[in-house]
Design a protein around this motif. Structure first.
Motif, short mmCIF file in Angstrom:
data_model
loop_
_atom_site.label_atom_id
_atom_site.label_comp_id
_atom_site.label_asym_id
_atom_site.label_seq_id
_atom_site.Cartn_x
_atom_site.Cartn_y
_atom_site.Cartn_z
N VAL A 83 0.84 -1.20 0.00
CA VAL A 83 0.00 0.00 0.00
C VAL A 83 0.88 1.25 0.00
CG1 VAL A 83 -1.66 1.36 1.36
CG2 VAL A 83 -2.00 -1.10 1.04
N SER A 84 1.92 1.25 0.81
CA SER A 84 2.84 2.40 0.87
C SER A 84 3.48 2.67 -0.48
CB SER A 84 3.93 2.17 1.92
OG SER A 84 3.39 2.20 3.21
N GLN A 85 3.88 1.63 -1.18
CA GLN A 85 4.49 1.80 -2.50
C GLN A 85 3.49 2.37 -3.51
OE1 GLN A 85 6.21 -1.95 -3.56
NE2 GLN A 85 7.87 -1.78 -2.06
N HIS A 86 2.29 1.86 -3.47
CA HIS A 86 1.26 2.37 -4.38
C HIS A 86 0.95 3.84 -4.08
CE1 HIS A 86 0.25 -1.24 -6.59
NE2 HIS A 86 0.08 -1.92 -5.47
N LEU A 87 0.86 4.17 -2.80
CA LEU A 87 0.57 5.55 -2.41
C LEU A 87 1.69 6.50 -2.85
CD1 LEU A 87 -0.94 4.98 1.12
CD2 LEU A 87 -2.16 5.86 -0.89
N ALA A 88 2.92 6.04 -2.74
CA ALA A 88 4.05 6.88 -3.18
C ALA A 88 3.94 7.19 -4.66
CB ALA A 88 5.37 6.17 -2.87
N LYS A 89 3.57 6.20 -5.46
CA LYS A 89 3.41 6.42 -6.90
C LYS A 89 2.26 7.37 -7.18
CE LYS A 89 5.37 2.01 -8.24
NZ LYS A 89 5.12 0.70 -8.86
N LEU A 90 1.15 7.20 -6.47
CA LEU A 90 -0.01 8.07 -6.66
C LEU A 90 0.32 9.51 -6.25
CD1 LEU A 90 -2.78 5.67 -5.35
CD2 LEU A 90 -2.50 6.46 -7.72
N ARG A 91 1.11 9.62 -5.23
CA ARG A 91 1.51 10.96 -4.76
C ARG A 91 2.43 11.64 -5.77
NH1 ARG A 91 4.63 12.26 0.78
NH2 ARG A 91 4.24 14.50 0.78
N LEU A 92 3.37 10.88 -6.33
CA LEU A 92 4.29 11.45 -7.32
C LEU A 92 3.57 11.95 -8.57
CD1 LEU A 92 7.35 9.02 -7.18
CD2 LEU A 92 7.31 11.45 -6.59
N LEU B 167 -2.01 12.58 -7.81
CA LEU B 167 -3.39 12.15 -7.58
C LEU B 167 -3.79 12.20 -6.12
CD1 LEU B 167 -3.58 9.16 -10.08
CD2 LEU B 167 -4.69 11.40 -10.29
N VAL B 168 -2.83 12.07 -5.22
CA VAL B 168 -3.13 12.13 -3.79
C VAL B 168 -2.25 13.16 -3.11
CG1 VAL B 168 -3.87 9.71 -3.66
CG2 VAL B 168 -1.55 10.29 -3.07
N GLU B 169 -2.74 13.64 -1.98
CA GLU B 169 -1.95 14.53 -1.14
C GLU B 169 -2.01 14.02 0.29
OE1 GLU B 169 -3.60 18.37 -1.74
OE2 GLU B 169 -5.36 17.97 -0.52
N THR B 170 -1.13 14.53 1.12
CA THR B 170 -1.04 14.06 2.49
C THR B 170 -1.12 15.23 3.46
OG1 THR B 170 1.37 14.24 2.52
CG2 THR B 170 0.45 12.12 1.85
N ARG B 171 -1.42 14.87 4.70
CA ARG B 171 -1.29 15.82 5.80
C ARG B 171 -0.95 15.01 7.04
NH1 ARG B 171 -5.18 16.51 9.71
NH2 ARG B 171 -7.10 15.35 9.34
N ARG B 172 -0.22 15.64 7.93
CA ARG B 172 0.17 14.98 9.17
C ARG B 172 -0.90 15.20 10.24
NH1 ARG B 172 3.93 12.15 10.02
NH2 ARG B 172 6.00 12.10 9.18
N ASP B 173 -1.15 14.15 11.00
CA ASP B 173 -2.03 14.21 12.16
C ASP B 173 -1.28 13.53 13.29
OD1 ASP B 173 -4.27 14.56 13.80
OD2 ASP B 173 -5.12 12.64 13.18
N GLY B 174 -0.48 14.30 14.00
CA GLY B 174 0.40 13.70 15.01
C GLY B 174 1.46 12.88 14.33
N ARG B 175 1.52 11.60 14.66
CA ARG B 175 2.51 10.71 14.05
C ARG B 175 2.00 10.06 12.77
NH1 ARG B 175 4.37 6.54 18.18
NH2 ARG B 175 5.85 6.10 16.53
N ARG B 176 0.70 10.17 12.54
CA ARG B 176 0.11 9.53 11.35
C ARG B 176 0.18 10.46 10.15
NH1 ARG B 176 -5.70 7.63 11.85
NH2 ARG B 176 -6.00 9.86 12.10
N VAL B 177 0.28 9.84 8.98
CA VAL B 177 0.18 10.57 7.72
C VAL B 177 -1.14 10.13 7.10
CG1 VAL B 177 1.15 10.92 5.43
CG2 VAL B 177 2.66 10.66 7.40
#
Length: 93
Positions: A40-49, A52-62
Motif C-alpha cells: 500500500v505504501s508503495q502504491h501511495l508513493a506512486k499516486l503521490r508522485l 493524484l493524492v496529497e497528504t497531511r500529518r495528524d500527530g505521528r500519522r500521515v
C-alpha cells in the motif's frame, strides 16, 4: 498521461476509490483492501508522485486523500463507466 497509467492498476484504483471519499492512513487502507502495508505504501508513493493524492500529518500519522474535486470526479466517472461495461447498462449521454 501518468495519471491514467497509475489508475490502470487494480490496487491503485481501489485505493483511489477509498481516498476519493475521505482521509485514510496506510494501516486503514491496508486493512480495507486486505493488502500488505508495504505494498500500500508503495502504491501511495506512486499516486503521490503523479499528483493524484496529497497528504497531511495528524500527530505521528500521515493521512492520504484524493488531491481535489477533479481527481474525485475522474475516479467516479472511471468506475461509473466500468460499471456500465460490466453490467451491460446501455451507453448514454
Amino acid at each position: 498521461m501518468d495519471a491514467f497509467r497509475m489508475l490502470s492498476d487494480p490496487t491503485r484504483l481501489r485505493l483511489m476509490w477509498l481516498l476519493s471519499s475521505g482521509e485514510y492512513d496506510v494501516g486503514s487502507l491496508a486493512q480495507a483492501l486486505d493488502v500488505a502495508r508495504p505494498s500500500v505504501s508503495q502504491h501511495l508513493a506512486k499516486l503521490r508522485l503523479t499528483g493524484l493524492v496529497e497528504t497531511r500529518r495528524d500527530g505521528r500519522r500521515v493521512l492520504y486523500r484524493a488531491r481535489d474535486a477533479h481527481v474525485r470526479a475522474l475516479i467516479h466517472e472511471a468506475l461509473f463507466h466500468a460499471d456500465h461495461q460490466v453490467s451491460g447498462i446501455p451507453r448514454h449521454d
